[in-house]
Design a protein around this motif. Structure first.
Motif, mmCIF file in Angstrom:
data_model
loop_
_atom_site.group_PDB
_atom_site.id
_atom_site.type_symbol
_atom_site.label_atom_id
_atom_site.label_comp_id
_atom_site.label_asym_id
_atom_site.label_seq_id
_atom_site.Cartn_x
_atom_site.Cartn_y
_atom_site.Cartn_z
ATOM 1 N N SER A 233 10.787 7.410 -48.192
ATOM 2 C CA SER A 233 11.550 8.487 -48.824
ATOM 3 C C SER A 233 12.404 9.240 -47.819
ATOM 4 O O SER A 233 12.745 10.405 -48.017
ATOM 5 C CB SER A 233 10.600 9.458 -49.544
ATOM 6 O OG SER A 233 9.985 8.831 -50.632
ATOM 7 N N ASN A 234 12.734 8.573 -46.725
ATOM 8 C CA ASN A 234 13.594 9.169 -45.697
ATOM 9 C C ASN A 234 14.775 8.254 -45.391
ATOM 10 O O ASN A 234 15.072 7.949 -44.242
ATOM 11 C CB ASN A 234 12.795 9.447 -44.418
ATOM 12 C CG ASN A 234 12.227 10.853 -44.407
ATOM 13 O OD1 ASN A 234 12.935 11.813 -44.682
ATOM 14 N ND2 ASN A 234 10.946 10.977 -44.107
ATOM 15 N N LYS A 235 15.441 7.824 -46.442
ATOM 16 C CA LYS A 235 16.546 6.883 -46.305
ATOM 17 C C LYS A 235 17.837 7.529 -46.789
ATOM 18 O O LYS A 235 17.845 8.235 -47.803
ATOM 19 C CB LYS A 235 16.254 5.612 -47.111
ATOM 20 C CG LYS A 235 14.972 4.904 -46.655
ATOM 21 C CD LYS A 235 14.612 3.738 -47.551
ATOM 22 C CE LYS A 235 13.270 3.139 -47.132
ATOM 23 N NZ LYS A 235 13.319 2.466 -45.836
ATOM 24 N N VAL A 236 18.924 7.260 -46.058
ATOM 25 C CA VAL A 236 20.250 7.729 -46.477
ATOM 26 C C VAL A 236 21.207 6.550 -46.396
ATOM 27 O O VAL A 236 21.346 5.926 -45.341
ATOM 28 C CB VAL A 236 20.768 8.877 -45.596
ATOM 29 C CG1 VAL A 236 22.158 9.316 -46.078
ATOM 30 C CG2 VAL A 236 19.810 10.056 -45.611
ATOM 31 N N PHE A 237 21.846 6.249 -47.505
ATOM 32 C CA PHE A 237 22.888 5.229 -47.522
ATOM 33 C C PHE A 237 24.258 5.897 -47.517
ATOM 34 O O PHE A 237 24.505 6.826 -48.299
ATOM 35 C CB PHE A 237 22.783 4.346 -48.763
ATOM 36 C CG PHE A 237 22.091 3.037 -48.529
ATOM 37 C CD1 PHE A 237 22.552 2.152 -47.558
ATOM 38 C CD2 PHE A 237 20.999 2.666 -49.297
ATOM 39 C CE1 PHE A 237 21.914 0.936 -47.341
ATOM 40 C CE2 PHE A 237 20.365 1.455 -49.098
ATOM 41 C CZ PHE A 237 20.826 0.589 -48.117
ATOM 42 N N LEU A 238 25.133 5.428 -46.628
ATOM 43 C CA LEU A 238 26.550 5.760 -46.676
ATOM 44 C C LEU A 238 27.230 4.593 -47.372
ATOM 45 O O LEU A 238 27.064 3.439 -46.969
ATOM 46 C CB LEU A 238 27.118 5.939 -45.269
ATOM 47 C CG LEU A 238 26.305 6.839 -44.319
ATOM 48 C CD1 LEU A 238 26.999 6.949 -42.976
ATOM 49 C CD2 LEU A 238 26.084 8.216 -44.937
ATOM 50 N N ALA A 239 27.976 4.873 -48.425
ATOM 51 C CA ALA A 239 28.529 3.798 -49.237
ATOM 52 C C ALA A 239 29.997 4.047 -49.548
ATOM 53 O O ALA A 239 30.451 5.189 -49.651
ATOM 54 C CB ALA A 239 27.734 3.653 -50.530
ATOM 55 N N GLU A 240 30.736 2.960 -49.702
ATOM 56 C CA GLU A 240 32.143 3.018 -50.079
ATOM 57 C C GLU A 240 32.515 1.665 -50.673
ATOM 58 O O GLU A 240 31.681 0.765 -50.781
ATOM 59 C CB GLU A 240 33.023 3.334 -48.864
ATOM 60 C CG GLU A 240 32.884 2.357 -47.721
ATOM 61 C CD GLU A 240 33.631 2.841 -46.485
ATOM 62 O OE1 GLU A 240 34.568 3.626 -46.633
ATOM 63 O OE2 GLU A 240 33.260 2.406 -45.385
ATOM 64 N N VAL A 241 33.786 1.519 -51.064
ATOM 65 C CA VAL A 241 34.254 0.289 -51.687
ATOM 66 C C VAL A 241 35.354 -0.329 -50.839
ATOM 67 O O VAL A 241 36.227 0.380 -50.326
ATOM 68 C CB VAL A 241 34.778 0.557 -53.114
ATOM 69 C CG1 VAL A 241 35.368 -0.708 -53.724
ATOM 70 C CG2 VAL A 241 33.653 1.075 -54.003
ATOM 71 N N GLU A 242 35.296 -1.649 -50.674
ATOM 72 C CA GLU A 242 36.371 -2.392 -50.036
ATOM 73 C C GLU A 242 36.813 -3.499 -50.978
ATOM 74 O O GLU A 242 36.139 -3.796 -51.972
ATOM 75 C CB GLU A 242 35.909 -2.993 -48.701
ATOM 76 C CG GLU A 242 34.840 -4.063 -48.834
ATOM 77 C CD GLU A 242 34.389 -4.632 -47.495
ATOM 78 O OE1 GLU A 242 34.826 -4.123 -46.444
ATOM 79 O OE2 GLU A 242 33.588 -5.593 -47.501
ATOM 80 N N ARG A 243 37.956 -4.130 -50.681
ATOM 81 C CA ARG A 243 38.418 -5.268 -51.458
ATOM 82 C C ARG A 243 38.138 -6.541 -50.676
ATOM 83 O O ARG A 243 38.407 -6.623 -49.480
ATOM 84 C CB ARG A 243 39.918 -5.164 -51.738
ATOM 85 C CG ARG A 243 40.345 -3.907 -52.451
ATOM 86 C CD ARG A 243 39.891 -3.852 -53.890
ATOM 87 N NE ARG A 243 40.472 -4.889 -54.733
ATOM 88 C CZ ARG A 243 40.311 -4.951 -56.050
ATOM 89 N NH1 ARG A 243 39.571 -4.037 -56.660
ATOM 90 N NH2 ARG A 243 40.865 -5.915 -56.753
ATOM 91 N N HIS A 244 37.556 -7.531 -51.359
ATOM 92 C CA HIS A 244 37.279 -8.816 -50.729
ATOM 93 C C HIS A 244 37.613 -9.915 -51.718
ATOM 94 O O HIS A 244 37.099 -9.919 -52.847
ATOM 95 C CB HIS A 244 35.809 -8.919 -50.310
ATOM 96 C CG HIS A 244 35.436 -10.244 -49.727
ATOM 97 N ND1 HIS A 244 35.802 -10.607 -48.449
ATOM 98 C CD2 HIS A 244 34.743 -11.302 -50.243
ATOM 99 C CE1 HIS A 244 35.347 -11.814 -48.196
ATOM 100 N NE2 HIS A 244 34.705 -12.268 -49.276
ATOM 101 N N ALA A 245 38.476 -10.833 -51.301
ATOM 102 C CA ALA A 245 38.923 -11.931 -52.169
ATOM 103 C C ALA A 245 39.445 -11.382 -53.494
ATOM 104 O O ALA A 245 39.220 -11.968 -54.566
ATOM 105 C CB ALA A 245 37.792 -12.928 -52.403
ATOM 106 N N GLY A 246 40.124 -10.238 -53.418
ATOM 107 C CA GLY A 246 40.734 -9.655 -54.597
ATOM 108 C C GLY A 246 39.791 -8.888 -55.497
ATOM 109 O O GLY A 246 40.199 -8.387 -56.553
#
Length: 407
Positions: free
Chosen positions: A80-93
């Motif tokens: 219960s000590n986890k942090v995700f940094l997340a975002e979106v990229e484009r790959h193969a369209g």
């Protein structure tokens, strides 16, 4: 009815003279933590880590024994000590989620950026949909790839939307009730650590007089017969750990098998016997027995120094794959498992563990005299615990200056 969610604020704000930071507090599988939009956190590592320590309530420096994390959103346990940094990229369209995990600990401020978390990864697709960074699901199944920067591993997350707009739900061991279901597919998981499905070149070896199978799918693992240790794989973890002769025997077996597997350190040098005996991470170890109720096989899993209250998702994928490989100790015990055919097929394996049945899916086909494992999936559930902004009462001058620029 539109299935598009409202786009919540993903940037810091100021309220009553206090800067507040946007977060999603989520559960993924049996882990909890935060998911933050990667663009909203500082690029500077020192400022980034300070921010995460504030959010989770861990010490900014030194150690604080018994810290209850009452000033943050962490809950004490590593899960219960986890942090995700997340975002979106484009790959193969196509859009693809990018995730970076920060693993914190309650009693100190050190942050590990070298690992991923299969459980919390199951929260990422729901985060993307809820925050609006990926397009809302149409009715039916929807897959999106996730590239983890910590490990380079790519998984595919699958959720299913019902006619009323809700997500198909499921229950999983260790979580009471039913919540949105997520199936996570590991792509090309065979040989994840050693480069080989069977690191020793054989489906079965003998180590210190015990029959074992060394398999590398998602994680290298030593699979042993419970009956050869005088066990059934129905015992509680506490019963197993309270048996010193058993614990000593499995330590000898996993370290000896680790040498046979040719495991290597990060610098490429072979792992020594002494290092294997001290290892907290590899190889994983389990004992297997016949399932007595639901499921195809029963297991008690070790990580390796301590027993696991249920079963790690990576370990479940490895054991499920082993159930399909003729000659392994798992294949001999597994019941009701169909043979692998000539075409890639999704084969479901239920694994009985102390918390219940963990459902897995292996994508496999026959390749000559061998089995080719092309994918491994584990079923999790996820939920949003809260979404909103966390006030930062004690940011350093440097962090406060950076945050003010983002307003």
């Amino acid at each position: 009815m539109s299935l598009l969610p409202a786009l919540p604020d993903l940037v810091p704000r100021q309220r009553c003279g206090v800067i507040e930071f946007p977060v999603h507090h989520m559960r993924g599988g049996t882990s909890t933590g935060l998911v933050l939009h990667a663009s909203s956190v500082p690029a500077d590592l020192a400022l980034r880590e300070e921010l995460l320590r504030h959010l989770m309530g861990v010490p900014q420096s030194g150690r604080q024994a018994g810290n209850r994390q009452i000033t943050g959103l962490g809950r004490g346990a590593p899960t219960s000590n986890k942090v995700f940094l997340a975002e979106v990229e484009r790959h193969a369209g196509q859009p693809r989620l990018v995730s970076t995990l920060a693993q914190l600990a309650g009693e100190h401020g050190n942050i590990d950026w070298n690992v991923n978390c299969g459980n919390m990864s199951s929260a990422l697709q729901l985060w993307g949909l809820d925050s609006g960074v990926i397009e809302a699901l149409a009715i039916g199944a929807h897959d999106i790839d996730i590239r983890n920067t910590n490990t380079g591993v790519i998984t595919t997350s699958r959720m299913v939307r019902e006619l009323d707009g809700s997500f198909t739900a499921t229950g999983i061991p260790g979580v009471p009730g039913s919540f949105p279901r997520v199936d996570l597919f590991l792509q090309q998981p065979a040989g994840a650590k050693t480069g080989k499905l069977l690191p020793t070149g054989k489906a079965q070896d003998q180590v210190h007089g015990y029959d074992v199978s060394c398999v590398d799918v998602a994680v290298p693992m030593v699979i042993a017969l419970a009956c050869q240790f005088g066990k059934t794989a129905q015992e509680t973890v506490q019963e197993l750990e309270a048996d010193p002769a058993f614990m000593q025997a499995i330590r000898q077996v996993w370290s000896g098998a680790g040498l046979l597997m040719g495991l290597r350190r990060r610098d490429g040098e072979p792992v020594t016997l002494e290092e294997l005996e001290r290892s907290e991470t590899i190889p994983k170890f389990c004992i297997v027995g016949a399932a007595t109720g639901e499921g195809n096989i029963a297991v008690r899993y070790f990580t390796p120094q301590a027993g696991h209250a249920s079963l790690a998702v990576s370990g479940s994928c490895c054991l499920a794959a082993a159930c399909l490989i003729p000659g392994t100790v798992a294949h001999a015990l597994a019941r009701g498992v169909p043979p692998v055919g000539q075409a890639d097929t999704e084969i479901e394996i239920g694994i009985a563990n102390p918390a219940g049945i963990l459902d897995t899916t292996i994508v496999a086909r026959q390749a000559g005299n061998a089995i080719a494992i092309h994918g491994a999936a584990y079923r999790r559930s996820t939920q949003i615990l809260l979404r909103g902004h966390v006030p930062l009462y004690q940011p350093s001058a440097a962090l406060k200056a950076w945050l003010l620029k983002q307003l």
